[in-house]
Design an enzyme around this catalytic site. Structure first.
Site, PDB file in Angstrom:
ATOM      1  N   GLU A  66     -32.494  12.885 -40.445  1.00  0.00           N
ATOM      2  CA  GLU A  66     -31.596  11.737 -40.317  1.00  0.00           C
ATOM      3  C   GLU A  66     -31.875  10.688 -41.380  1.00  0.00           C
ATOM      4  O   GLU A  66     -32.856  10.781 -42.127  1.00  0.00           O
ATOM      5  CB  GLU A  66     -31.730  11.146 -38.901  1.00  0.00           C
ATOM      6  CG  GLU A  66     -31.285  12.155 -37.853  1.00  0.00           C
ATOM      7  CD  GLU A  66     -31.276  11.617 -36.433  1.00  0.00           C
ATOM      8  OE1 GLU A  66     -31.826  10.515 -36.192  1.00  0.00           O
ATOM      9  OE2 GLU A  66     -30.701  12.309 -35.565  1.00  0.00           O
ATOM     10  N   GLU A  77     -29.424  23.240 -38.270  1.00  0.00           N
ATOM     11  CA  GLU A  77     -29.020  24.606 -38.614  1.00  0.00           C
ATOM     12  C   GLU A  77     -28.475  24.687 -40.038  1.00  0.00           C
ATOM     13  O   GLU A  77     -28.639  25.680 -40.726  1.00  0.00           O
ATOM     14  CB  GLU A  77     -28.029  25.189 -37.599  1.00  0.00           C
ATOM     15  CG  GLU A  77     -26.742  24.426 -37.371  1.00  0.00           C
ATOM     16  CD  GLU A  77     -26.877  23.335 -36.316  1.00  0.00           C
ATOM     17  OE1 GLU A  77     -27.751  22.469 -36.464  1.00  0.00           O
ATOM     18  OE2 GLU A  77     -26.074  23.336 -35.368  1.00  0.00           O
ATOM     19  N   CYS A 113     -22.332  21.793 -34.065  1.00  0.00           N
ATOM     20  CA  CYS A 113     -21.154  20.975 -34.376  1.00  0.00           C
ATOM     21  C   CYS A 113     -20.172  21.759 -35.242  1.00  0.00           C
ATOM     22  O   CYS A 113     -20.502  22.784 -35.842  1.00  0.00           O
ATOM     23  CB  CYS A 113     -21.579  19.677 -35.070  1.00  0.00           C
ATOM     24  SG  CYS A 113     -21.984  19.874 -36.807  1.00  0.00           S
ATOM     25  N   CYS A 116     -21.135  22.443 -38.922  1.00  0.00           N
ATOM     26  CA  CYS A 116     -22.103  23.541 -39.086  1.00  0.00           C
ATOM     27  C   CYS A 116     -21.414  24.887 -38.919  1.00  0.00           C
ATOM     28  O   CYS A 116     -21.686  25.832 -39.664  1.00  0.00           O
ATOM     29  CB  CYS A 116     -23.242  23.409 -38.078  1.00  0.00           C
ATOM     30  SG  CYS A 116     -24.404  22.127 -38.548  1.00  0.00           S
TER      31      CYS A 116
HETATM   32  N1  THU Z   1     -27.307  17.820 -34.878  1.00  0.00           N
HETATM   33  C1  THU Z   1     -27.727  19.022 -35.379  1.00  0.00           C
HETATM   34  O1  THU Z   1     -28.784  19.109 -36.010  1.00  0.00           O
HETATM   35  N2  THU Z   1     -26.943  20.105 -35.185  1.00  0.00           N
HETATM   36  C2  THU Z   1     -25.747  20.089 -34.538  1.00  0.00           C
HETATM   37  O2  THU Z   1     -25.075  21.091 -34.471  1.00  0.00           O
HETATM   38  C3  THU Z   1     -25.275  18.856 -33.906  1.00  0.00           C
HETATM   39  C4  THU Z   1     -26.090  17.645 -34.136  1.00  0.00           C
HETATM   40  C5  THU Z   1     -28.143  16.653 -35.128  1.00  0.00           C
HETATM   41  C6  THU Z   1     -27.535  15.651 -36.056  1.00  0.00           C
HETATM   42  C7  THU Z   1     -28.235  14.395 -35.645  1.00  0.00           C
HETATM   43  O3  THU Z   1     -29.465  14.312 -36.357  1.00  0.00           O
HETATM   44  C8  THU Z   1     -28.543  14.597 -34.180  1.00  0.00           C
HETATM   45  O4  THU Z   1     -28.394  15.983 -33.920  1.00  0.00           O
HETATM   46  C9  THU Z   1     -27.632  13.823 -33.252  1.00  0.00           C
HETATM   47  O5  THU Z   1     -26.314  14.046 -33.560  1.00  0.00           O
END
Ligand code: THU
Length: 169
Positions: A66, A77, A113, A116
Site C-alpha cells: 500500500e 496477487e 478484485c 486482478c
Molecule cells: N487487495 C488485494 O491485495 N487483492 C485483491 O484482490 C483485493 C484487495 C488489497 C488491496 C489493498 O491493499 C487491500 O487489499 C484493501 O483493499
C-alpha cells in the site's frame, strides 16, 4: 422482455477442504500465507498473499503493497503475477494461490478484485494455457477454478489495442 440476443456465462468452481488438496497445492497455499505475512498494508490492515507455481515448479510470491497515496498501492496477487513474469519470462504459470489472513477475509470470504482478474486473464491468454486459481476463501475452504477466465465474464479485450501476444510456451 429479452434483448435481441442473450448470452450466458457459465462459471464452474470446486470447493475443497485444504487437506483434500495435493501436497504441491498445500505447499503453494503455505507460500501464499508466508507472503501475506510480508504484506505492507498499514492503511487497510487487509493483508493478501499470492504464490505462483511456474511450469518448472519454482514458486514466486507477492503481497499487497500500500501507499499513503492510496491508488498507488498494488494488490497481492498482482504483485505475485507481475513478479513471476518479470523474473521468469520464459516460464508459464500453472497455479496461483491467493490467501488473506485478515479477519474480514476469514469471516466474510474474499475474492480477487476485478482489476486482478483482468491481469490474470491476460497472463493466461499470453501463455496460451490455463492459469489455475486456488483461493482460500475461508479458513476451511479452498476454491479452485481451472482457469482465470472462469472468474471474469466478458473481460476487457480491445482488438484495436492488439491482442495479448502469445508467448507459445
Ligand atoms: N487487495 C488485494 O491485495 N487483492 C485483491 O484482490 C483485493 C484487495 C488489497 C488491496 C489493498 O491493499 C487491500 O487489499 C484493501 O483493499
Amino acid at each position: 422482455m429479452e434483448g435481441i440476443h442473450t448470452r450466458d456465462w457459465l462459471c464452474s468452481i470446486n470447493i475443497w477442504l485444504p487437506q483434500q488438496l495435493s501436497r504441491e497445492d498445500q505447499e503453494l497455499l503455505r507460500a501464499a500465507h508466508e507472503a501475506a505475512a510480508k504484506a505492507y498494508a498499514p492503511y487497510s490492515n487487509f493483508q493478501v498473499g499470492g504464490a505462483v507455481r511456474l511450469a518448472d515448479g519454482v514458486i514466486v510470491t507477492g503481497s499487497n503493497q500500500e501507499n499513503m497515496a492510496y491508488p498507488s498501492g498494488m494488490c497481492g496477487e498482482r504483485v505475485a503475477v507481475f513478479a513471476a513474469r518479470a523474473q521468469h519470462p520464459g516460464q508459464s504459470m500453472k497455479t496461483l494461490a491467493i490467501v488473506s489472513p485478515s479477519m474480514q477475509a476469514i469471516s466474510e470470504a474474499f475474492m480477487p478484485c476485478g482489476g486482478c482478474r483482468q491481469v490474470l486473464v491476460e497472463a493466461e491468454r499470453r501463455q496460451g494455457t490455463p492459469l489455475r486459481i486456488l483461493l482460500q476463501v475461508r479458513d476451511e475452504e479452498v476454491m479452485e477454478s481451472e482457469s482465470a477466465l472462469n472468474l471474469i465474464p466478458f473481460a476487457f479485450e480491445a482488438h484495436g489495442l492488439g491482442q495479448a501476444p502469445s508467448e507459445n510456451q
